[in-house]
Design a protein around this motif. Structure first.
Motif, short mmCIF file in Angstrom:
data_model
loop_
_atom_site.label_atom_id
_atom_site.label_comp_id
_atom_site.label_asym_id
_atom_site.label_seq_id
_atom_site.Cartn_x
_atom_site.Cartn_y
_atom_site.Cartn_z
N ASP A 92 13.14 4.44 -13.37
CA ASP A 92 13.32 3.02 -13.71
C ASP A 92 11.98 2.30 -13.69
N ALA A 93 12.02 1.00 -13.94
CA ALA A 93 10.79 0.22 -14.07
C ALA A 93 9.99 0.19 -12.77
N LEU A 94 10.68 0.14 -11.62
CA LEU A 94 9.96 0.13 -10.35
C LEU A 94 9.21 1.45 -10.15
N ALA A 95 9.86 2.56 -10.44
CA ALA A 95 9.20 3.86 -10.32
C ALA A 95 8.00 3.95 -11.25
N THR A 100 1.38 3.25 -11.31
CA THR A 100 0.16 2.57 -11.75
C THR A 100 -0.67 2.03 -10.58
N VAL A 101 -0.14 2.11 -9.37
CA VAL A 101 -0.82 1.53 -8.21
C VAL A 101 -1.85 2.53 -7.69
N ALA A 110 2.87 -2.12 -2.28
CA ALA A 110 3.88 -1.82 -3.31
C ALA A 110 4.99 -0.92 -2.78
N GLY A 111 4.59 0.12 -2.03
CA GLY A 111 5.57 1.12 -1.63
C GLY A 111 6.28 0.86 -0.33
N GLY A 176 3.06 -8.05 -6.92
CA GLY A 176 3.00 -7.47 -8.27
C GLY A 176 4.13 -6.51 -8.54
N ALA A 177 4.50 -5.70 -7.54
CA ALA A 177 5.60 -4.75 -7.73
C ALA A 177 6.93 -5.48 -7.88
N ILE A 178 7.12 -6.52 -7.09
CA ILE A 178 8.36 -7.32 -7.20
C ILE A 178 8.42 -8.00 -8.56
N GLU A 179 7.29 -8.53 -9.00
CA GLU A 179 7.26 -9.19 -10.31
C GLU A 179 7.53 -8.19 -11.43
N ALA A 180 7.05 -6.96 -11.29
CA ALA A 180 7.32 -5.94 -12.32
C ALA A 180 8.80 -5.59 -12.37
N ALA A 181 9.42 -5.46 -11.20
CA ALA A 181 10.86 -5.17 -11.16
C ALA A 181 11.64 -6.33 -11.75
#
Length: 200
Positions: A92-95, A100-101, A110-111, A176-181
């Motif tokens: 999924d998008a989060l994975a 990219t991190v 992020a993780g 950034g990870a939350i915004e990507a999800a």
């Protein structure tokens, strides 16, 4: 800014996105509007496998406490995946975002920070789904998974090993990870003709 303040800063900066990721529209996006037990379980196991794959790769790249933290979190995600009776789909998008991190400090954010915060919202909706399905065994399983997946103690421990600059990097990476999800969630819903914003 210590570990607790870093977590508070992430919640504050990404509060809107986290709130919307906890809405009852989440599973519509995660399953492509296939609101069946099989599809919901597949979305859950896909998330856990994607997280586990990302974190285990990071463990190989890192040293010392960070490597151990990533490896432990990856193992916990695999254990959760094993408890879900489904086969994973495509990442999924989060994975995808986790791949990219780059830096260790950013990966802590992020993780170990963003993933549990997102998981708390995700599993809340999964629990609600199985409650509505009158599947109490399924709901209880996912309540246990939610408690484990949303545990921020590993994040606090990892943040405590970073210096102030490192915690700043981790904070920004978590946001950034939350915004990507959230961006993927919003785009998916909009593609279905649904508004990702709550109706007040």
């Amino acid at each position: 800014m210590d570990a607790a303040e870093t977590l508070d800063a992430v919640r504050e900066k990404a509060g809107t996105e986290l709130d919307r990721l906890g809405s009852d529209k989440l599973l519509i996006a995660a399953t492509g509007a296939d609101l069946t037990p099989v599809a919901v379980r597949e979305a859950a196991v896909t998330r856990e496998v994607g997280v586990a794959d990302g974190l285990s790769g990071w463990a190989d790249d890192a040293d010392g406490a960070a490597s151990e933290a990533f490896a432990t979190a990856a193992g916990a995600a695999r254990d959760r995946a094993d408890r879900i009776d489904a086969d994973p789909g495509d990442p999924d998008a989060l994975a995808d975002h986790l791949q990219t991190v780059a830096s260790t400090d950013a990966r802590v954010g992020a993780g170990l920070v963003a993933v549990p915060l997102i998981a708390d919202r995700f599993y809340l909706q999964v629990v609600n789904f199985f409650v509505n399905e009158a599947d109490e065994a399924g709901a209880d399983t996912f309540r246990d998974l939610r408690a484990d997946a949303s545990d921020l103690d590993p994040a606090r421990d990892a943040l405590s090993t970073l210096d102030d600059e490192g915690r700043d990097v981790a904070r920004d990476a978590a946001v950034g990870a939350i915004e990507a999800a959230y961006a993927d969630y919003a785009e998916t819903l909009e593609g279905m003709g649904l508004d990702p914003k709550p109706i007040c």
